[in-house]
Enzyme design. Structure first.
Site, PDB file in Angstrom:
ATOM      1  N   ASN A   9     -16.728 -98.706  63.288  1.00  0.00           N
ATOM      2  CA  ASN A   9     -15.334 -99.068  63.039  1.00  0.00           C
ATOM      3  C   ASN A   9     -14.503 -98.142  63.936  1.00  0.00           C
ATOM      4  O   ASN A   9     -14.196 -97.019  63.563  1.00  0.00           O
ATOM      5  CB  ASN A   9     -15.061 -98.844  61.547  1.00  0.00           C
ATOM      6  CG  ASN A   9     -13.648 -99.182  61.146  1.00  0.00           C
ATOM      7  OD1 ASN A   9     -12.791 -99.444  61.995  1.00  0.00           O
ATOM      8  ND2 ASN A   9     -13.393 -99.147  59.851  1.00  0.00           N
ATOM      9  N   LYS A  16     -15.307 -94.505  62.588  1.00  0.00           N
ATOM     10  CA  LYS A  16     -16.087 -94.396  61.357  1.00  0.00           C
ATOM     11  C   LYS A  16     -17.402 -95.137  61.597  1.00  0.00           C
ATOM     12  O   LYS A  16     -17.405 -96.154  62.296  1.00  0.00           O
ATOM     13  CB  LYS A  16     -15.335 -95.042  60.192  1.00  0.00           C
ATOM     14  CG  LYS A  16     -14.084 -94.281  59.785  1.00  0.00           C
ATOM     15  CD  LYS A  16     -13.415 -94.959  58.603  1.00  0.00           C
ATOM     16  CE  LYS A  16     -12.032 -94.388  58.372  1.00  0.00           C
ATOM     17  NZ  LYS A  16     -11.209 -95.215  57.492  1.00  0.00           N
ATOM     18  N   ARG A  93     -16.409-103.602  63.507  1.00  0.00           N
ATOM     19  CA  ARG A  93     -15.170-104.163  62.976  1.00  0.00           C
ATOM     20  C   ARG A  93     -14.323-104.567  64.179  1.00  0.00           C
ATOM     21  O   ARG A  93     -14.073-103.751  65.078  1.00  0.00           O
ATOM     22  CB  ARG A  93     -14.431-103.119  62.153  1.00  0.00           C
ATOM     23  CG  ARG A  93     -13.084-103.583  61.680  1.00  0.00           C
ATOM     24  CD  ARG A  93     -12.360-102.461  60.969  1.00  0.00           C
ATOM     25  NE  ARG A  93     -11.047-102.885  60.526  1.00  0.00           N
ATOM     26  CZ  ARG A  93     -10.026-102.065  60.362  1.00  0.00           C
ATOM     27  NH1 ARG A  93     -10.165-100.772  60.607  1.00  0.00           N
ATOM     28  NH2 ARG A  93      -8.870-102.512  59.938  1.00  0.00           N
ATOM     29  N   HIS A 181      -7.280-106.406  57.241  1.00  0.00           N
ATOM     30  CA  HIS A 181      -8.038-105.642  56.235  1.00  0.00           C
ATOM     31  C   HIS A 181      -9.040-106.528  55.492  1.00  0.00           C
ATOM     32  O   HIS A 181      -9.422-106.240  54.346  1.00  0.00           O
ATOM     33  CB  HIS A 181      -7.098-104.965  55.203  1.00  0.00           C
ATOM     34  CG  HIS A 181      -6.356-103.782  55.739  1.00  0.00           C
ATOM     35  ND1 HIS A 181      -5.031-103.528  55.432  1.00  0.00           N
ATOM     36  CD2 HIS A 181      -6.740-102.782  56.561  1.00  0.00           C
ATOM     37  CE1 HIS A 181      -4.644-102.421  56.047  1.00  0.00           C
ATOM     38  NE2 HIS A 181      -5.666-101.953  56.755  1.00  0.00           N
ATOM     39  N   LEU A 209      -4.319 -99.258  50.496  1.00  0.00           N
ATOM     40  CA  LEU A 209      -3.257 -98.325  50.880  1.00  0.00           C
ATOM     41  C   LEU A 209      -3.856 -97.150  51.651  1.00  0.00           C
ATOM     42  O   LEU A 209      -4.347 -96.182  51.059  1.00  0.00           O
ATOM     43  CB  LEU A 209      -2.511 -97.820  49.631  1.00  0.00           C
ATOM     44  CG  LEU A 209      -2.013 -98.885  48.640  1.00  0.00           C
ATOM     45  CD1 LEU A 209      -1.304 -98.232  47.461  1.00  0.00           C
ATOM     46  CD2 LEU A 209      -1.096 -99.889  49.320  1.00  0.00           C
ATOM     47  N   ARG A 241       3.743 -97.415  60.719  1.00  0.00           N
ATOM     48  CA  ARG A 241       4.243 -98.771  60.991  1.00  0.00           C
ATOM     49  C   ARG A 241       5.346 -99.126  60.001  1.00  0.00           C
ATOM     50  O   ARG A 241       5.301 -98.719  58.850  1.00  0.00           O
ATOM     51  CB  ARG A 241       3.097 -99.785  60.879  1.00  0.00           C
ATOM     52  CG  ARG A 241       2.182 -99.767  62.076  1.00  0.00           C
ATOM     53  CD  ARG A 241       0.980-100.668  61.856  1.00  0.00           C
ATOM     54  NE  ARG A 241      -0.236 -99.890  61.662  1.00  0.00           N
ATOM     55  CZ  ARG A 241      -1.388-100.364  61.210  1.00  0.00           C
ATOM     56  NH1 ARG A 241      -1.479-101.642  60.890  1.00  0.00           N
ATOM     57  NH2 ARG A 241      -2.440 -99.592  61.075  1.00  0.00           N
ATOM     58  N   ASP A 283       1.351 -88.506  56.844  1.00  0.00           N
ATOM     59  CA  ASP A 283       0.322 -88.200  55.848  1.00  0.00           C
ATOM     60  C   ASP A 283       0.984 -87.976  54.497  1.00  0.00           C
ATOM     61  O   ASP A 283       1.824 -87.081  54.331  1.00  0.00           O
ATOM     62  CB  ASP A 283      -0.463 -86.956  56.283  1.00  0.00           C
ATOM     63  CG  ASP A 283      -1.712 -86.780  55.447  1.00  0.00           C
ATOM     64  OD1 ASP A 283      -1.605 -86.707  54.212  1.00  0.00           O
ATOM     65  OD2 ASP A 283      -2.803 -86.725  56.045  1.00  0.00           O
ATOM     66  N   GLY A 328      -7.479 -94.659  51.308  1.00  0.00           N
ATOM     67  CA  GLY A 328      -7.111 -93.240  51.156  1.00  0.00           C
ATOM     68  C   GLY A 328      -6.081 -92.964  50.077  1.00  0.00           C
ATOM     69  O   GLY A 328      -6.298 -92.125  49.190  1.00  0.00           O
ATOM     70  N   ILE A 329      -4.950 -93.654  50.108  1.00  0.00           N
ATOM     71  CA  ILE A 329      -3.890 -93.427  49.123  1.00  0.00           C
ATOM     72  C   ILE A 329      -4.259 -94.099  47.802  1.00  0.00           C
ATOM     73  O   ILE A 329      -4.142 -93.500  46.723  1.00  0.00           O
ATOM     74  CB  ILE A 329      -2.538 -93.959  49.662  1.00  0.00           C
ATOM     75  CG1 ILE A 329      -2.129 -93.173  50.911  1.00  0.00           C
ATOM     76  CG2 ILE A 329      -1.458 -93.904  48.595  1.00  0.00           C
ATOM     77  CD1 ILE A 329      -0.968 -93.781  51.702  1.00  0.00           C
ATOM     78  N   GLY A 330      -4.723 -95.334  47.869  1.00  0.00           N
ATOM     79  CA  GLY A 330      -5.059 -96.095  46.654  1.00  0.00           C
ATOM     80  C   GLY A 330      -6.145 -95.421  45.826  1.00  0.00           C
ATOM     81  O   GLY A 330      -6.114 -95.451  44.597  1.00  0.00           O
ATOM     82  N   GLU A 331      -7.104 -94.772  46.494  1.00  0.00           N
ATOM     83  CA  GLU A 331      -8.220 -94.157  45.774  1.00  0.00           C
ATOM     84  C   GLU A 331      -7.907 -92.753  45.282  1.00  0.00           C
ATOM     85  O   GLU A 331      -8.501 -92.287  44.312  1.00  0.00           O
ATOM     86  CB  GLU A 331      -9.459 -94.074  46.694  1.00  0.00           C
ATOM     87  CG  GLU A 331     -10.060 -95.429  47.017  1.00  0.00           C
ATOM     88  CD  GLU A 331     -11.050 -95.384  48.179  1.00  0.00           C
ATOM     89  OE1 GLU A 331     -11.679 -94.327  48.398  1.00  0.00           O
ATOM     90  OE2 GLU A 331     -11.191 -96.407  48.873  1.00  0.00           O
ATOM     91  N   GLU A 379     -15.853-100.589  54.224  1.00  0.00           N
ATOM     92  CA  GLU A 379     -15.872-101.604  55.291  1.00  0.00           C
ATOM     93  C   GLU A 379     -17.185-101.545  56.070  1.00  0.00           C
ATOM     94  O   GLU A 379     -17.680-102.567  56.538  1.00  0.00           O
ATOM     95  CB  GLU A 379     -14.678-101.373  56.233  1.00  0.00           C
ATOM     96  CG  GLU A 379     -13.354-101.709  55.576  1.00  0.00           C
ATOM     97  CD  GLU A 379     -12.155-101.050  56.243  1.00  0.00           C
ATOM     98  OE1 GLU A 379     -12.137 -99.805  56.364  1.00  0.00           O
ATOM     99  OE2 GLU A 379     -11.232-101.775  56.647  1.00  0.00           O
TER     100      GLU A 379
HETATM  101  P1  ADP Z   1      -7.053 -95.191  57.571  1.00  0.00           P
HETATM  102  O1  ADP Z   1      -6.160 -96.379  57.445  1.00  0.00           O
HETATM  103  O2  ADP Z   1      -6.798 -94.357  58.793  1.00  0.00           O
HETATM  104  O3  ADP Z   1      -8.530 -95.477  57.315  1.00  0.00           O
HETATM  105  P2  ADP Z   1      -7.197 -93.763  55.037  1.00  0.00           P
HETATM  106  O4  ADP Z   1      -7.696 -94.901  54.208  1.00  0.00           O
HETATM  107  O5  ADP Z   1      -8.115 -92.627  55.300  1.00  0.00           O
HETATM  108  O6  ADP Z   1      -6.558 -94.259  56.398  1.00  0.00           O
HETATM  109  O7  ADP Z   1      -5.870 -93.208  54.316  1.00  0.00           O
HETATM  110  C1  ADP Z   1      -5.085 -92.202  54.855  1.00  0.00           C
HETATM  111  C2  ADP Z   1      -4.018 -91.830  53.844  1.00  0.00           C
HETATM  112  O8  ADP Z   1      -4.659 -91.483  52.610  1.00  0.00           O
HETATM  113  C3  ADP Z   1      -3.181 -90.636  54.252  1.00  0.00           C
HETATM  114  O9  ADP Z   1      -1.812 -90.830  53.930  1.00  0.00           O
HETATM  115  C4  ADP Z   1      -3.756 -89.513  53.405  1.00  0.00           C
HETATM  116  O10 ADP Z   1      -2.795 -88.538  53.095  1.00  0.00           O
HETATM  117  C5  ADP Z   1      -4.158 -90.261  52.152  1.00  0.00           C
HETATM  118  N1  ADP Z   1      -5.199 -89.505  51.434  1.00  0.00           N
HETATM  119  C6  ADP Z   1      -6.474 -89.292  51.823  1.00  0.00           C
HETATM  120  N2  ADP Z   1      -7.112 -88.491  50.938  1.00  0.00           N
HETATM  121  C7  ADP Z   1      -6.220 -88.181  49.992  1.00  0.00           C
HETATM  122  C8  ADP Z   1      -6.247 -87.374  48.799  1.00  0.00           C
HETATM  123  N3  ADP Z   1      -7.351 -86.733  48.425  1.00  0.00           N
HETATM  124  N4  ADP Z   1      -5.113 -87.310  48.057  1.00  0.00           N
HETATM  125  C9  ADP Z   1      -3.996 -87.966  48.418  1.00  0.00           C
HETATM  126  N5  ADP Z   1      -3.900 -88.727  49.533  1.00  0.00           N
HETATM  127  C10 ADP Z   1      -4.985 -88.829  50.299  1.00  0.00           C
END
Ligand code: ADP
Length: 395
Positions: A9, A16, A93, A181, A209, A241, A283, A328-331, A379
């Site tokens: 990816n 990744k 991907r 996505h 997210l 974006r 971030d 990242g944010i959702g999890e 993914e």
């Molecule tokens: P990408 O779209 O580059 O794959 P990610 O799915 O890794 O992005 O998400 C990146 C976002 O997730 C960033 O805003 C980052 O701050 C947030 N994030 C990643 N880990 C954490 C965490 N442990 N706590 C809060 N936010 C996080």
């Protein structure tokens, strides 16, 4: 097919990857990780099945190392990691499949050229996805490579969700809503089916997210609507974006404020969203940690836009049974999940605060009329599954 599959990816500053063993029609994760900070100071981290780091490598200050050189290193590692399981295929991907590619495809030169023709539709991603395919082809010319498209999961959306309200002749030339996505949403649909089959058949919104952010309305496990459209710019406020904005604002920036088309592209893809609103960072962790009021406003806009877009998707579903957070944010960001669900309280959605804080699999309260879940996306395994299936079918 027995052997190994390498999933790649490839993005602008990171790659990744996952290495999977195959057999009995299944794929099993062996190791994987991330090559990041490409163009600054590249770093490779590899983790095994248990999540333990098994290899790290840093190229300190080597900003000039190309994706291609780093991929060579990665491919070398992958070939050595499973000595008794040679790599049988590489899956990638690829963000945009246009109207022509609605399922994974075995790549050859002619297909690669067609996919290169779609780079203008995903300028931030597609060129890097395709460069990785070319790089592997140079290293191993006979190795099958499979392109898995982010647009494919949305290919069967109802017609109305694909139309842009502009003169028909442009729609006929492919200027339409595609959605992105898709590999993440397909994974979520399968994971939901395994963990909660009763919910998987219902009305689901999956919220991916991350730096890029979107949502998908799924009914019976199929995409019926999504927030990204012709490009990956539409929909939610993202890391850099803009998400949805009045197209008139873009015209005004170009016609009256002197921005060139290239400057407008940079503004919308790289300088907007959380970064643009906060003036601080894309971030979300940095924004939570800041006491700058602009950081708070950026977070507010993110939650507002996510809830507003989710409400819009409810129209396509005729209501909502389940909301799934991922990426990242959702999890990981309990505060942002709470801010979004709070704005959806009128739908009867409510969180169990403790479960949310613990990032539990189910975070809705017992009284909530909407099931709210957290499902980590994957993914890379989706790419491996598609690659394995395609090769088994053609072998
Ligand atoms: P990408 O779209 O580059 O794959 P990610 O799915 O890794 O992005 O998400 C990146 C976002 O997730 C960033 O805003 C980052 O701050 C947030 N994030 C990643 N880990 C954490 C965490 N442990 N706590 C809060 N936010 C996080």
């Amino acid at each position: 097919m027995t052997g190994a599959i390498l999933s790649i990816n490839s993005g602008s500053s990171s790659i990744k990857f996952g290495l999977f063993e195959t057999g009995d029609g299944h794929v099993q994760y062996a190791a994987g990780g991330k090559l990041e900070k490409i163009g600054i100071s590249p770093r490779l981290d590899v983790r095994d099945r248990a999540g333990d780091v098994i290899a790290t490598r840093e190229w300190v200050g080597k900003a000039d190392l190309t994706h291609e050189t780093l991929l060579e290193d990665l491919f070398g590692w992958a070939q050595e990691h499973l000595p008794h399981r040679p790599i049988a295929a590489v899956g990638h991907r690829v963000v945009h499949g246009g109207t022509g590619f609605t399922a994974p495809v075995l790549v050859d030169e002619a297909i690669l050229q067609q996919l290169e023709g779609l780079c203008a539709l995903a300028p931030l991603h597609q060129p890097h996805n395709l460069a990785a395919i070319r790089a592997i082809a140079r290293l191993a010319p006979c190795l099958p490579q499979v392109a898995c498209f982010d647009t494919a999961f949305h290919a069967a959306m109802p017609d109305v969700a694909t139309r842009l309200p502009i003169p028909r002749k442009y729609g006929e030339q492919g200027i339409r809503r595609y959605g992105f996505h898709g590999l993440s949403y397909e994974y979520i649909a399968q994971a939901l089916q395994e963990a909660h089959p009763a919910l998987a058949g219902g009305r689901v919104i999956a919220a991916h997210l991350g730096n890029g952010a979107s949502m998908c309305a799924m009914h019976g496990g199929r995409s019926v609507d999504t927030t990204m459209g012709f490009t990956a710019l539409d929909g939610l406020v993202m890391g850099t974006r803009s998400g949805a904005l009045d197209p008139g604002a873009v015209l005004h920036l170009v016609q009256h404020m002197g921005l060139s088309a290239a400057e407008a592209e940079a503004l919308l893809y790289r300088e907007s969203g959380l970064l643009g609103l906060s003036g601080l960072s894309s971030d979300i962790r940095t924004l939570h940690a800041s006491d700058d009021p602009h950081a708070a406003q950026a977070l507010e806009s993110f939650a507002w836009s996510a809830a507003r877009q989710a409400a819009g998707l409810c129209v396509s579903l005729g209501g909502l049974d389940t909301l799934v957070f991922t990426a990242g944010i959702g999890e990981n960001d309990a505060a942002m999940r709470a801010a979004i669900v709070d704005r959806l309280g009128w739908l009867g959605a409510a969180l169990d605060e403790d479960a949310n804080r613990r990032h539990a699999a189910v975070i809705s309260s017992a009284q909530s009329q909407v099931n709210v879940l957290v499902i980590p996306t994957d993914e890379e395994v989706m790419i491996a599954r598609h690659t394995q299936r395609l090769l088994a079918g053609s072998g």
